[in-house]
Enzyme design. Structure first.
Site, PDB file in Angstrom:
ATOM      1  N   HIS A 108     -10.951  -3.085   2.835  1.00  0.00           N
ATOM      2  CA  HIS A 108     -10.932  -2.608   4.380  1.00  0.00           C
ATOM      3  C   HIS A 108     -12.065  -1.627   4.560  1.00  0.00           C
ATOM      4  O   HIS A 108     -12.196  -1.239   5.857  1.00  0.00           O
ATOM      5  CB  HIS A 108      -9.497  -2.478   4.778  1.00  0.00           C
ATOM      6  CG  HIS A 108      -8.891  -1.173   3.990  1.00  0.00           C
ATOM      7  ND1 HIS A 108      -8.714  -1.313   2.589  1.00  0.00           N
ATOM      8  CD2 HIS A 108      -8.819   0.002   4.318  1.00  0.00           C
ATOM      9  CE1 HIS A 108      -8.190  -0.056   2.318  1.00  0.00           C
ATOM     10  NE2 HIS A 108      -8.323   0.864   3.013  1.00  0.00           N
ATOM     11  N   ASP A 109     -12.201  -0.737   3.629  1.00  0.00           N
ATOM     12  CA  ASP A 109     -13.363   0.282   3.634  1.00  0.00           C
ATOM     13  C   ASP A 109     -14.818   0.262   3.630  1.00  0.00           C
ATOM     14  O   ASP A 109     -15.507   1.046   3.709  1.00  0.00           O
ATOM     15  CB  ASP A 109     -12.679   1.277   2.961  1.00  0.00           C
ATOM     16  CG  ASP A 109     -11.441   2.082   3.196  1.00  0.00           C
ATOM     17  OD1 ASP A 109     -11.264   2.111   4.612  1.00  0.00           O
ATOM     18  OD2 ASP A 109     -10.754   2.606   2.563  1.00  0.00           O
TER      19      ASP A 109
ATOM     20  N   ASP B 230       0.944  -1.047  -0.089  1.00  0.00           N
ATOM     21  CA  ASP B 230       0.111  -0.012  -0.008  1.00  0.00           C
ATOM     22  C   ASP B 230       0.768   1.259  -0.066  1.00  0.00           C
ATOM     23  O   ASP B 230       1.839   1.585   0.881  1.00  0.00           O
ATOM     24  CB  ASP B 230      -0.960  -0.005   1.340  1.00  0.00           C
ATOM     25  CG  ASP B 230      -2.501   0.338   0.849  1.00  0.00           C
ATOM     26  OD1 ASP B 230      -2.367   1.407   0.208  1.00  0.00           O
ATOM     27  OD2 ASP B 230      -3.337  -0.268   1.653  1.00  0.00           O
TER      28      ASP B 230
ATOM     29  N   GLU C  60      -6.394   3.817  -6.215  1.00  0.00           N
ATOM     30  CA  GLU C  60      -7.569   4.149  -5.389  1.00  0.00           C
ATOM     31  C   GLU C  60      -8.128   5.558  -5.856  1.00  0.00           C
ATOM     32  O   GLU C  60      -7.240   6.580  -5.682  1.00  0.00           O
ATOM     33  CB  GLU C  60      -7.678   3.969  -3.905  1.00  0.00           C
ATOM     34  CG  GLU C  60      -8.768   4.016  -3.213  1.00  0.00           C
ATOM     35  CD  GLU C  60      -8.629   4.409  -1.767  1.00  0.00           C
ATOM     36  OE1 GLU C  60      -9.692   4.078  -1.051  1.00  0.00           O
ATOM     37  OE2 GLU C  60      -7.738   5.133  -1.394  1.00  0.00           O
TER      38      GLU C  60
ATOM     39  N   ASP D 138      -3.072   4.801  -2.361  1.00  0.00           N
ATOM     40  CA  ASP D 138      -4.146   5.166  -1.579  1.00  0.00           C
ATOM     41  C   ASP D 138      -4.453   6.641  -2.136  1.00  0.00           C
ATOM     42  O   ASP D 138      -3.701   7.600  -2.318  1.00  0.00           O
ATOM     43  CB  ASP D 138      -3.733   5.310  -0.242  1.00  0.00           C
ATOM     44  CG  ASP D 138      -4.955   5.495   0.675  1.00  0.00           C
ATOM     45  OD1 ASP D 138      -5.835   4.896   0.824  1.00  0.00           O
ATOM     46  OD2 ASP D 138      -4.814   6.708   1.368  1.00  0.00           O
TER      47      ASP D 138
END
Length: 559
Positions: free
Chosen positions: A329-330, A98, A256, A199
């Site tokens: 995860h979100d 990440d 993302e 991210d």
């Protein structure tokens, strides 16, 4: 279509804090992941995406990085990471890190220097502004609620934080900062990592006007997204990243990108653009949101979901590439959101898996998805750990006037902590995740839903995912075939075909808990058909025309 290893891969996201704890402190760690590599290899995934493992004070569970080149103490050491990386490579798998470079932690050395003085050489590594008539520089709202600006008494200016106030935004206009980031990325790639998930990467270029955003109904702050999403220099920055770093390695990249359109995604992922391989878009995740965004419910129909996914399938066909995901995860657990986590949990989890994995793109599996893990309904807000959930609870109850009951109902449906409860390995204490006290409670249904049970049941969701991954490796059409939607107005069935060379795939998925009759174009019925997979029996030749059972899926290869 150009063939690439990252198009043919299946990615498994590990959220380290919740995956496996090896030392009994209640927090998952790198050695815990190491212990479970055989499980991931058995599943058949090619790439492990690690959510952040860098040094962090954990205001946002690792997405607030204080040192990019150190490992979070709770997770282990750099030597532990290197051991894990070697073990992954020995099994023929890869690791994607990440990359969080829109912001750092306020405990990063860069920010400590930046806030020390207006004259510090690193002052311009972050975004500092004087106040506007005694108020914040503009009215932007943080993604995590409240103002996106924080006043610093030491230098009498405000810094921008699009997320937590402990996550100050980096100033990508500063060339020296960019060079430091490229050096850090190169350091990791030289260690042997195989790519980056980036991210909120489309937030890094800000419109330098820093104008006020529109204030929507019942909002305290303005929507600044037109000024920081897909900003004026974003393509320049991404091409520079590619030229300076990524082009020198055979790696996989996914960005993302909240608020990205198919037209913009063509630019981000186009074959000759030299930016990224694919993006994470959120349109299908935003379905059902109301005036308060994801916390309020609005009606949605299956035809809406089909329209969105089909738009992305056809929009990037031939010039770009899709990422395919239901969970991360979100996001809440998909079987609780688009499936049925009660009577038809197993059937609907399998159907959702087939529906996604047969689309064109690279599939992403989030830990526990292959077990049909569900949302959690904690009784008290005190049992939640996610900063967004806690801040939203405070705003919805104290500013918007929601009842605590209504707010908790919304949190049960949409909180990010739904995805963050510990991985359910077996039916022992704490689901086998830890011998200590877990950092967040385990979902109470772990005695029924866990990996040991799934592994030992050949008809489980786990083995269905394993079969889907195996089919992807066997049939090129699953990776490269062209997509075409069938039955666009049907509110029960998601049906589509894929075409490659002289073959076709036919995919039928019932999203409802009642039987669903259907009719197909006669052209499809003229083919010789073999059923590749289904959740109500997997064998047979010829297309069965009887109605689909509740949450049934059928996938046929047509020749």
């Amino acid at each position: 279509m150009e063939k690439s290893w990252w198009k043919e891969a299946v990615v498994y996201q590990v959220y380290p804090r919740s995956f496996m704890d090896s030392d009994g402190d209640g927090i998952g760690d790198l050695n815990g992941i190491l212990q479970k590599l055989d499980y991931l290899q058995e599943l058949g995934v090619n790439v492990i995406w690690l959510s952040p493992v860098y040094q962090s004070p954990n205001d946002d569970n690792g997405y607030d990085i204080s040192d990019y080149q150190s490992i979070m103490t709770e997770f282990g050491t750099l030597a532990d990471f290197e051991l894990l990386l070697r073990a992954v490579h020995e099994r023929g798998m890869k690791i994607m890190m990440d990359l969080v470079v829109n912001h750092t932690s306020d405990e990063h050395s860069w920010f400590k220097e930046s806030r020390s003085s207006k004259d510090d050489p690193k002052r311009d590594y972050y975004i500092w502004k004087p106040g506007n008539q005694g108020k914040e520089p503009n009215n932007w709202e943080s993604v995590f609620k409240g103002s996106a600006w924080e006043y610093d008494e030491g230098t009498s200016e405000y810094y921008l934080h699009l997320f937590s106030k402990k996550q100050p935004d980096l100033n990508w206009e500063n060339r020296k900062l960019r060079e430091e980031i490229y050096s850090m990325m190169t350091w990791w790639l030289e260690k042997g990592v195989d790519g980056f998930r980036m991210d909120v990467i489309n937030f890094i270029s800000k419109d330098q006007s820093y104008s006020d955003g529109h204030i929507y109904h019942q909002k305290q702050y303005g929507d600044g997204s037109p000024y920081f999403m897909n900003g004026p220099r974003i393509h320049e920055f991404l091409q520079e990243i590619n030229q300076q770093v990524l082009s020198r390695y055979d790696v996989m990249t996914v960005g993302e990108m909240p608020g990205v359109s198919t037209e913009e995604a063509q630019l981000y992922t186009g074959r000759n653009r030299d930016e990224l391989h694919m993006v994470f878009q959120f349109e299908h995740m935003d379905l059902g949101g109301g005036p308060e965004g994801k916390w309020s419910d609005a009606d949605w129909k299956l035809s809406d979901l089909k329209r969105i996914l089909s738009k992305w399938q056809t929009g990037l066909e031939g010039n770009g590439w899709n990422s395919l995901y239901w969970n991360n995860h979100d996001q809440p657990r998909v079987v609780s959101r688009y499936g049925n986590d009660g009577r038809y949990r197993i059937e609907s989890a399998k159907m959702l898996a087939a529906c996604l994995h047969m689309l064109q793109g690279t599939p992403y599996i989030y830990q526990g998805e292959e077990l049909g893990m569900t949302n959690v309904t904690f009784a008290s807000i005190d049992e939640y750990r996610d900063i967004e959930t806690l801040n939203s609870y405070d705003e919805l109850v104290h500013f918007n006037g929601w009842s605590k009951e209504r707010t908790m109902s919304a949190i049960h449906a949409r909180s990010r902590d739904n995805a963050r409860t510990p991985m359910q390995w077996n039916d022992s204490r704490n689901a086998g995740f830890t011998k200590g006290s877990p950092w967040i409670k385990v979902n109470p249904n772990f005695r029924e839903i866990h990996a040991e049970k799934a592994y030992n049941d050949p008809d489980s969701i786990f083995h269905f995912y394993k079969r889907l991954i195996s089919l992807r490796k066997e049939y090129e059409i699953i990776v490269y075939g062209r997509y075409e939607l069938l039955l666009p107005d049907d509110e029960r069935i998601f049906a589509y075909t894929r075409a490659f060379k002289k073959e076709k795939l036919l995919v039928l998925c019932n999203f409802k808990e009642e039987h669903a009759p259907f009719s197909l174009p006669s052209e499809l019925l003229s083919h010789t058909a073999t059923k590749l997979i289904g959740n109500y029996g997997q064998e047979g030749t010829g297309i069965a025309l009887e109605p689909l059972c509740p949450y049934e899926c059928r996938v046929y290869l047509l020749k």
